[in-house]
Design a protein around this motif. Structure first.
Motif, PDB file in Angstrom:
ATOM      1  N   MET A  94      25.594-102.130  52.628  1.00 29.80           N
ATOM      2  CA  MET A  94      24.452-101.370  53.129  1.00 29.80           C
ATOM      3  C   MET A  94      24.275-100.064  52.361  1.00 29.80           C
ATOM      4  SD  MET A  94      24.901-102.101  57.211  1.00 29.80           S
ATOM      5  CE  MET A  94      23.529-101.059  57.701  1.00 29.80           C
ATOM      6  N   GLY A  95      25.373 -99.463  51.949  1.00 28.32           N
ATOM      7  CA  GLY A  95      25.270 -98.282  51.100  1.00 28.32           C
ATOM      8  C   GLY A  95      24.536 -98.608  49.807  1.00 28.32           C
ATOM      9  N   ARG A  96      24.849 -99.765  49.228  1.00 32.84           N
ATOM     10  CA  ARG A  96      24.158-100.182  47.997  1.00 32.84           C
ATOM     11  C   ARG A  96      22.674-100.419  48.254  1.00 32.84           C
ATOM     12  NH1 ARG A  96      26.859-104.408  47.123  1.00 32.84           N
ATOM     13  NH2 ARG A  96      25.405-106.094  47.585  1.00 32.84           N
ATOM     14  N   GLN A 109      19.476 -98.653  46.356  1.00 36.56           N
ATOM     15  CA  GLN A 109      18.435 -99.394  45.643  1.00 36.56           C
ATOM     16  C   GLN A 109      17.053 -99.143  46.240  1.00 36.56           C
ATOM     17  OE1 GLN A 109      19.688-103.570  46.279  1.00 36.56           O
ATOM     18  NE2 GLN A 109      17.794-103.898  47.397  1.00 36.56           N
ATOM     19  N   LEU A 110      16.986 -98.833  47.542  1.00 35.43           N
ATOM     20  CA  LEU A 110      15.713 -98.593  48.195  1.00 35.43           C
ATOM     21  C   LEU A 110      15.239 -97.149  48.080  1.00 35.43           C
ATOM     22  CD1 LEU A 110      16.369-100.617  51.490  1.00 35.43           C
ATOM     23  CD2 LEU A 110      14.829-101.287  49.631  1.00 35.43           C
ATOM     24  N   SER A 111      16.117 -96.266  47.611  1.00 33.02           N
ATOM     25  CA  SER A 111      15.784 -94.848  47.554  1.00 33.02           C
ATOM     26  C   SER A 111      14.826 -94.532  46.418  1.00 33.02           C
ATOM     27  CB  SER A 111      17.059 -94.012  47.403  1.00 33.02           C
ATOM     28  OG  SER A 111      17.897 -94.157  48.526  1.00 33.02           O
ATOM     29  N   SER A 118      13.686 -90.438  42.188  1.00 31.71           N
ATOM     30  CA  SER A 118      13.763 -88.990  41.977  1.00 31.71           C
ATOM     31  C   SER A 118      14.603 -88.283  43.034  1.00 31.71           C
ATOM     32  CB  SER A 118      12.350 -88.391  41.983  1.00 31.71           C
ATOM     33  OG  SER A 118      11.721 -88.577  43.254  1.00 31.71           O
ATOM     34  N   SER A 119      15.078 -89.033  44.051  1.00 34.23           N
ATOM     35  CA  SER A 119      15.888 -88.422  45.095  1.00 34.23           C
ATOM     36  C   SER A 119      17.275 -88.084  44.558  1.00 34.23           C
ATOM     37  CB  SER A 119      16.018 -89.380  46.279  1.00 34.23           C
ATOM     38  OG  SER A 119      16.792 -90.530  45.908  1.00 34.23           O
ATOM     39  N   PRO A 120      17.968 -87.105  45.182  1.00 36.64           N
ATOM     40  CA  PRO A 120      19.338 -86.782  44.731  1.00 36.64           C
ATOM     41  C   PRO A 120      20.262 -88.001  44.728  1.00 36.64           C
ATOM     42  CG  PRO A 120      18.527 -85.099  46.225  1.00 36.64           C
ATOM     43  CD  PRO A 120      17.507 -86.206  46.251  1.00 36.64           C
ATOM     44  N   LEU A 121      20.051 -88.915  45.683  1.00 38.05           N
ATOM     45  CA  LEU A 121      20.917 -90.089  45.750  1.00 38.05           C
ATOM     46  C   LEU A 121      20.863 -90.892  44.465  1.00 38.05           C
ATOM     47  CD1 LEU A 121      22.770 -91.362  47.899  1.00 38.05           C
ATOM     48  CD2 LEU A 121      20.868 -92.828  48.564  1.00 38.05           C
ATOM     49  N   ARG A 122      19.673 -91.015  43.880  1.00 39.54           N
ATOM     50  CA  ARG A 122      19.513 -91.761  42.634  1.00 39.54           C
ATOM     51  C   ARG A 122      19.576 -90.873  41.396  1.00 39.54           C
ATOM     52  NH1 ARG A 122      16.453 -96.652  43.391  1.00 39.54           N
ATOM     53  NH2 ARG A 122      16.114 -96.709  41.133  1.00 39.54           N
ATOM     54  N   ALA A 123      19.090 -89.662  41.503  1.00 42.79           N
ATOM     55  CA  ALA A 123      19.014 -88.796  40.319  1.00 42.79           C
ATOM     56  C   ALA A 123      20.341 -88.122  39.996  1.00 42.79           C
ATOM     57  CB  ALA A 123      17.934 -87.722  40.521  1.00 42.79           C
ATOM     58  N   ALA A 147      30.753 -95.731  53.796  1.00 49.39           N
ATOM     59  CA  ALA A 147      29.475 -95.906  53.102  1.00 49.39           C
ATOM     60  C   ALA A 147      28.286 -95.661  54.021  1.00 49.39           C
ATOM     61  CB  ALA A 147      29.388 -97.303  52.506  1.00 49.39           C
ATOM     62  N   MET A 148      28.513 -95.604  55.320  1.00 48.52           N
ATOM     63  CA  MET A 148      27.413 -95.283  56.231  1.00 48.52           C
ATOM     64  C   MET A 148      26.933 -93.849  56.031  1.00 48.52           C
ATOM     65  SD  MET A 148      26.701 -98.064  57.757  1.00 48.52           S
ATOM     66  CE  MET A 148      25.618 -97.532  59.080  1.00 48.52           C
ATOM     67  N   ALA A 149      27.726 -93.009  55.364  1.00 48.23           N
ATOM     68  CA  ALA A 149      27.236 -91.680  54.986  1.00 48.23           C
ATOM     69  C   ALA A 149      26.083 -91.796  54.002  1.00 48.23           C
ATOM     70  CB  ALA A 149      28.372 -90.851  54.387  1.00 48.23           C
ATOM     71  N   ILE A 150      26.134 -92.809  53.141  1.00 47.97           N
ATOM     72  CA  ILE A 150      25.010 -93.078  52.232  1.00 47.97           C
ATOM     73  C   ILE A 150      23.813 -93.575  53.025  1.00 47.97           C
ATOM     74  CG2 ILE A 150      24.265 -94.384  50.212  1.00 47.97           C
ATOM     75  CD1 ILE A 150      27.190 -94.713  49.420  1.00 47.97           C
ATOM     76  N   VAL A 151      24.086 -94.509  53.953  1.00 45.07           N
ATOM     77  CA  VAL A 151      23.011 -95.148  54.716  1.00 45.07           C
ATOM     78  C   VAL A 151      22.280 -94.154  55.605  1.00 45.07           C
ATOM     79  CG1 VAL A 151      22.509 -96.907  56.455  1.00 45.07           C
ATOM     80  CG2 VAL A 151      24.197 -97.364  54.669  1.00 45.07           C
ATOM     81  N   ARG A 152      23.034 -93.324  56.336  1.00 49.25           N
ATOM     82  CA  ARG A 152      22.430 -92.485  57.378  1.00 49.25           C
ATOM     83  C   ARG A 152      22.152 -91.058  56.935  1.00 49.25           C
ATOM     84  NH1 ARG A 152      25.452 -94.382  63.044  1.00 49.25           N
ATOM     85  NH2 ARG A 152      24.756 -96.575  62.922  1.00 49.25           N
ATOM     86  N   ARG A 153      22.858 -90.576  55.888  1.00 52.61           N
ATOM     87  CA  ARG A 153      22.672 -89.185  55.487  1.00 52.61           C
ATOM     88  C   ARG A 153      22.260 -89.037  54.025  1.00 52.61           C
ATOM     89  NH1 ARG A 153      21.585 -86.903  59.735  1.00 52.61           N
ATOM     90  NH2 ARG A 153      22.350 -84.832  59.145  1.00 52.61           N
ATOM     91  N   ASP A 154      22.000 -90.138  53.342  1.00 53.20           N
ATOM     92  CA  ASP A 154      21.656 -90.083  51.904  1.00 53.20           C
ATOM     93  C   ASP A 154      22.663 -89.246  51.131  1.00 53.20           C
ATOM     94  OD1 ASP A 154      19.429 -91.722  52.034  1.00 53.20           O
ATOM     95  OD2 ASP A 154      18.071 -90.067  52.474  1.00 53.20           O
ATOM     96  N   ALA A 155      23.910 -89.336  51.537  1.00 53.95           N
ATOM     97  CA  ALA A 155      24.980 -88.544  50.938  1.00 53.95           C
ATOM     98  C   ALA A 155      25.694 -89.338  49.857  1.00 53.95           C
ATOM     99  CB  ALA A 155      25.973 -88.119  52.013  1.00 53.95           C
ATOM    100  N   PHE A 156      26.418 -88.646  49.005  1.00 58.56           N
ATOM    101  CA  PHE A 156      27.349 -89.332  48.111  1.00 58.56           C
ATOM    102  C   PHE A 156      28.615 -89.623  48.908  1.00 58.56           C
ATOM    103  CE2 PHE A 156      31.105 -89.358  45.460  1.00 58.56           C
ATOM    104  CZ  PHE A 156      30.754 -90.276  44.487  1.00 58.56           C
TER     105      PHE A 156
END
Length: 534
Positions: A48-50, A54-56, A59-64, A413-422
């Motif tokens: 789910m983190g992945r 991929q859905l972000s 230009s967001s920090p998660l991808r950039a 990895a739910m930190a990625i899912v719910r908070r857009d965090a690394f």
């Protein structure tokens, strides 16, 4: 099994093969997944983190700043592709939950449909296979594999149906597309379908009176509509997919995998169910009480040979042989029927199989609810994490040999899912995943298995043990340190880390204090003194 066809077994009609009952069994099969917020499957959170990456927005920090993602063909994209429309319609978490529910429903319908096509009606003994919708690979959460296999089971039933009807042109045309879809979802589903279809065609040719060698050759020709995915695989393997094949013929491990096909909660009950399935198949092989449909029996034989020959690591993917084990037993059990039509025997066998299935569903429902409650309790820490921040995660786990696990291995990895965090722990194997980690400050502290914290006796080599793992952490690279499910007795004070959340008895979240800020008076220079306050 390859000899001329025996007299057909006339499967009697009964409540166990009526449309209403079979539809009810499909609905009952999804019950354990209805209540949990997130299906409690070991690997699912990391997947789910992945998906969130991929859905972000690129230009967001998660991808950039933290991750990169570029679409390319790999034979492992089933849920990755399906989640795009599902997340758009339902949101990521609910979309993934619905996909997992669909996998169970498709697996159950696949078993039922195969039994119906092979026997004419669903025979009572085939119902004993229904608990395998929740096999151990499902509990592990190999979702692309599971989706591909669920589709492959239904595709195999369609192959048998169209062959029985003699609709060869339609079958050939459809299965060019189906083969490509299965390969895209996960290579395993396509490979298993090829084995199942080949077994069916060899038996068909033998029944038509062909000599063995000619039947083997003509059976292969009949399956050529499944060949086009080979071109996709050549493209895939010519890229950066460099995964190795390792650990062949580990017989002890193969035995453990085979008795673990229903591994979930109650060890003795799970094992008793497995031994019951083994016993039924054994009786079917010798024709005592039950007999085995020849087409499905040969298919099961081909699957067991594949299981014995498969390594543990295939093309870089671990537990390749373990994943196949439940499907060997599944096809073998679905092959079973009562030799002499008897409604009394049908009532007894169907009643027993249904009772076992319902007991397992009740147990799974309770187990899944408990696992989800424990996970959601730990995930409360994310309420204290700022969106877009950087989180170092370690999950306190038991030894992998324990029958039931906490299934929290990748919960961070739910930190990625719910908070857009690394969050550390993403898989980045070339040719197997499309995510790459670009956040350089976290180098050597970013990829799987840095998030895994097992007891020293069973920890892998090169493991960073707690509390040294936290002491050595490059603090400037992270904003939080999240110790998931860590027992209270092992909570420590660390210089530069401020506890901001605890899970009562298990789990603690630290905030990284900027350099020069005051720290708690209880902090120690080595992080070796346990904290006594909550």
């Amino acid at each position: 099994m390859f000899r001329s066809a025996p007299a057909p077994v006339d499967t009697p009609a009964g409540w166990w093969n009526s449309g209403w009952f079979l539809a009810l069994m499909v609905l009952v099969s999804i019950v354990p997944l209805l209540a949990p917020v997130t299906p409690p499957l070991t690997d699912l959170a990391e997947h789910m983190g992945r998906y969130r990456i991929q859905l972000s927005d690129p230009s967001s920090p998660l991808r950039a700043e933290y991750f990169s993602f570029h679409w390319a063909f790999i034979a492992n994209l089933g849920v990755d592709l399906l989640v795009v429309p599902m997340a758009a319609l339902f949101g990521l978490e609910l979309g993934v939950k619905l996909i997992v529910i669909g996998i169970v429903a498709l697996t159950t319908t696949g078993m039922i449909w195969i039994a119906r096509e092979a026997h004419g009606r669903v025979p009572a003994p085939a119902l004993f296979a229904l608990p395998l919708a929740y096999s151990f690979p499902f509990i592990w959460g190999f979702v692309n594999f599971l989706l591909s296999m669920a589709l492959a089971l239904n595709a195999y039933a369609l192959w048998l149906r169209l062959g029985r009807q003699g609709r060869w042109r339609l079958r050939n045309g459809l299965f060019v597309v189906i083969g490509l879809v299965l390969t895209t979802a996960h290579i395993f589903g396509w490979a298993v379908l090829c084995l199942l279809a080949y077994a069916a065609e060899v038996v068909r040719k033998r029944d038509a009176g062909r000599p063995m060698l000619l039947a083997l050759w003509e059976g292969g020709l009949a399956c050529l509509s499944l060949a086009p995915p080979i071109l996709l695989l050549l493209v895939w393997r010519s890229g950066d997919a460099k995964g190795a094949n390792q650990d062949f013929f580990d017989w002890a491990a193969k035995y453990v995998y085979f008795i673990s096909i229903l591994r979930n909660h109650w060890r003795n009950f799970d094992l008793a169910n497995v031994y019951l399935l083994w016993g039924l198949v054994s009786f079917g092989l010798v024709g005592v009480g039950v007999v085995m449909n020849r087409t499905l029996g040969v298919a099961a034989l081909m699957l067991i040979l594949a299981y014995l020959l498969l390594p543990r690591i295939l093309l870089g993917s671990a537990y390749a042989d373990m994943r196949l084990a439940p499907y060997v037993v599944m096809i073998a059990v679905v092959a079973l029927a009562v030799p002499r039509p008897s409604r009394r025997a049908g009532h007894i066998l169907a009643g027993t199989a249904t009772a076992i299935f319902l007991i397992r569903i009740i147990g799974l429902t309770q187990s899944f609810a408990a696992h989800d409650a424990a996970a959601q309790h730990q995930l409360a820490a994310l309420d204290h994490v700022k969106p877009g921040s950087r989180v170092f995660v370690q999950v306190a786990l038991q030894c992998i040999g324990r029958w039931e696990t906490t299934r929290m291995d990748h919960l961070g990895a739910m930190a990625i899912v719910r908070r857009d965090a690394f969050a550390n722990g993403q898989w980045t194997d070339p040719g197997a995943q499309l995510v790459r980690i670009r956040y350089a400050p976290a180098r050597h502290w970013a990829e799987d298995p840095t998030e895994i914290l097992r007891p020293p006796p069973c920890a892998p080599r090169r493991t960073r043990f707690y509390p040294k793992s936290v002491n050595d952490l490059p603090r400037k690279a992270f904003d939080y340190v999240w110790m998931i499910d860590l027992p209270r007795a092992n909570w420590y004070s660390f210089p530069g880390l401020e506890p901001i959340w605890t899970g009562g008895k298990r789990g603690i979240l630290y905030r990284v204090v900027p350099t020069g800020s005051a720290t708690s008076a209880s902090d120690t220079p080595t992080g070796s003194k346990p904290r006594t306050a909550a």
